[in-house]
Design a protein around this motif. Structure first.
Motif, short mmCIF file in Angstrom:
data_model
loop_
_atom_site.label_atom_id
_atom_site.label_comp_id
_atom_site.label_asym_id
_atom_site.label_seq_id
_atom_site.Cartn_x
_atom_site.Cartn_y
_atom_site.Cartn_z
N LEU A 180 0.81 -1.21 0.00
CA LEU A 180 0.00 0.00 0.00
C LEU A 180 0.84 1.26 0.00
O LEU A 180 1.99 1.26 0.44
N ASP A 181 0.22 2.32 -0.49
CA ASP A 181 0.86 3.63 -0.45
C ASP A 181 0.96 4.03 1.03
O ASP A 181 -0.05 4.00 1.74
N PRO A 182 2.18 4.36 1.52
CA PRO A 182 2.31 4.65 2.95
C PRO A 182 1.45 5.82 3.42
O PRO A 182 1.19 5.96 4.61
N ARG A 183 0.99 6.67 2.48
CA ARG A 183 0.09 7.76 2.89
C ARG A 183 -1.30 7.24 3.21
O ARG A 183 -2.13 7.95 3.76
N ARG A 197 2.97 -7.25 9.77
CA ARG A 197 4.14 -6.47 10.17
C ARG A 197 4.55 -5.54 9.02
O ARG A 197 4.53 -5.96 7.87
N HIS A 198 4.90 -4.30 9.33
CA HIS A 198 5.45 -3.41 8.30
C HIS A 198 6.90 -3.82 8.07
O HIS A 198 7.76 -3.64 8.93
N GLU A 199 7.16 -4.40 6.91
CA GLU A 199 8.48 -4.98 6.66
C GLU A 199 9.43 -4.03 5.95
O GLU A 199 10.63 -4.26 5.91
N GLY A 200 8.86 -2.98 5.37
CA GLY A 200 9.70 -2.02 4.67
C GLY A 200 8.89 -1.27 3.64
O GLY A 200 7.70 -1.52 3.47
N THR A 201 9.55 -0.33 2.99
CA THR A 201 8.86 0.49 1.99
C THR A 201 9.74 0.61 0.75
O THR A 201 10.92 0.96 0.86
N GLN A 212 4.95 6.70 -6.79
CA GLN A 212 4.38 6.34 -5.49
C GLN A 212 5.25 5.31 -4.79
O GLN A 212 5.71 4.35 -5.40
N ASP A 213 5.41 5.51 -3.47
CA ASP A 213 6.09 4.50 -2.65
C ASP A 213 5.12 3.34 -2.39
O ASP A 213 3.91 3.49 -2.52
N SER A 214 5.67 2.22 -2.01
CA SER A 214 4.84 1.06 -1.68
C SER A 214 5.32 0.43 -0.38
O SER A 214 6.44 -0.07 -0.30
N ALA A 215 4.47 0.50 0.64
CA ALA A 215 4.81 -0.13 1.93
C ALA A 215 4.42 -1.60 1.86
O ALA A 215 3.36 -1.95 1.34
N VAL A 216 5.30 -2.44 2.36
CA VAL A 216 5.05 -3.89 2.35
C VAL A 216 4.68 -4.35 3.76
O VAL A 216 5.43 -4.09 4.71
N TYR A 217 3.54 -4.99 3.86
CA TYR A 217 3.10 -5.59 5.13
C TYR A 217 3.01 -7.09 4.94
O TYR A 217 2.55 -7.56 3.88
N GLY A 218 3.42 -7.86 5.94
CA GLY A 218 3.37 -9.31 5.80
C GLY A 218 3.07 -10.01 7.11
O GLY A 218 3.33 -9.48 8.20
N MET A 219 2.50 -11.18 6.98
CA MET A 219 2.25 -12.03 8.14
C MET A 219 2.60 -13.45 7.73
O MET A 219 2.14 -13.93 6.69
N LEU A 220 3.42 -14.12 8.53
CA LEU A 220 3.80 -15.50 8.22
C LEU A 220 2.80 -16.46 8.84
O LEU A 220 2.14 -16.15 9.83
#
Ligand SMILES: CC(C)(COP(=O)(O)OP(=O)(O)OC[C@H]1O[C@@H](n2cnc3c(N)ncnc32)[C@H](O)[C@@H]1OP(=O)(O)O)[C@@H](O)C(=O)NCCC(=O)NCCS
Length: 229
Positions: A180-183, A197-201, A212-220
């Motif tokens: 997602l866009d971090p905004r 978890r916010h893993e990075g952008t 546009q930036d893209s924030a990566v969220y993940g769950m194992l």
């Protein structure tokens, strides 16, 4: 955090994390999966019923699809009614997960709230997509959208939590992720509430009228399993 869950990347070494990952075994998505099965046995939550999107949902979907504020952070073009209805028909026809890029869409329906369309069914107030990011690596992606009139009431969370549980339980991904866009703070908050978890952008990852930036969220999978105990 439960002891079986992923070690916190901020406080553990790559070796600790590799050891935890090794315990999970190789990727094993339970594919192919045809979401049409959810027409007969939809996912029910406290307030919602989630079932596969239908082409006949187009009038309800267009109610949120046409709002610029809704489209701000999703890569959908602005569409007129005809284009919107066609897009809904395409998304409704996508049902089978078998390989990379396959997806299905579940309509969030609110019983006792009538559809804006001609049928007497309940209104579709939003939808959730499940997409295969990588079959080989057992990664699935979630995406969500809720009509602004129904935001801020926990419906997105209620639906997404049920789809998260369904996905881990039935499809057995190693990872569930969202981009997602971090905004997009509402979407980021939803990810956090889901236990992602916010893993990075990734900086300037895509061009949609602007970089546009893209924030990566993940769950194992093991994070999800640990959250159940
Ligand atoms: C992202 C999106 C789906 C989030 O919807 P949302 O309604 O904010 O999300 P939730 O269902 O989790 O609701 C959260 C809010 O409801 C409140 N709430 C009320 N009753 C609640 C309940 N029973 N349970 C949980 N939360 C409840 C929460 O406190 C929270 O409010 P806050 O943000 O003021 O703290 C929505 O903003 C959206 O559709 N955006 C446009 C499309 C988009 O950008 N999609 C994502 C692309 S990555």
């Amino acid at each position: 955090m439960h002891e079986n869950a992923t070690p916190d990347p901020a406080t553990t070494t790559p070796l600790d994390r590799a050891a935890a990952a090794a315990a999970d075994g190789p990727p094993a998505l339970r594919f192919p999966y045809d979401a049409t099965a959810l027409t007969e046995t939809p996912i029910s939550t406290e307030r919602l019923v989630l079932r596969p999107l239908e082409a006949s949902d187009a009038p309800d979907v267009f109610e949120y699809q046409r709002i610029p504020e809704v489209l701000r952070y999703i890569p959908w073009p602005e569409r007129d009614r005809g284009e919107g209805y066609e897009a809904t028909a395409r998304r409704a026809a996508a049902r089978v997960l078998a390989g990379d890029g396959d997806y299905f869409v579940l309509a969030m329906t609110l019983p006792d709230t009538p559809s804006v369309g001609d049928d007497d069914g309940p209104r579709v107030i939003g939808d959730i997509m499940v997409r295969v990011s990588s079959f080989a690596n057992a990664r699935l992606e979630l995406g969500w959208i809720v009509h602004p009139d129904f935001q801020g009431r926990g419906y997105a969370y209620e639906a997404a939590a049920a789809v998260r549980d369904f996905a881990f339980d039935r499809l057995e991904p190693h990872r569930l992720e969202a981009y997602l866009d971090p905004r997009n703070t509402a979407s980021a908050a939803l990810c956090e509430r889901l236990g992602m978890r916010h893993e990075g952008t990734m900086l300037e990852e895509a061009y949609n009228d602007e970089w546009q930036d893209s924030a990566v969220y993940g769950m194992l999978r093991r994070d999800w399993a640990a959250s159940l105990t």
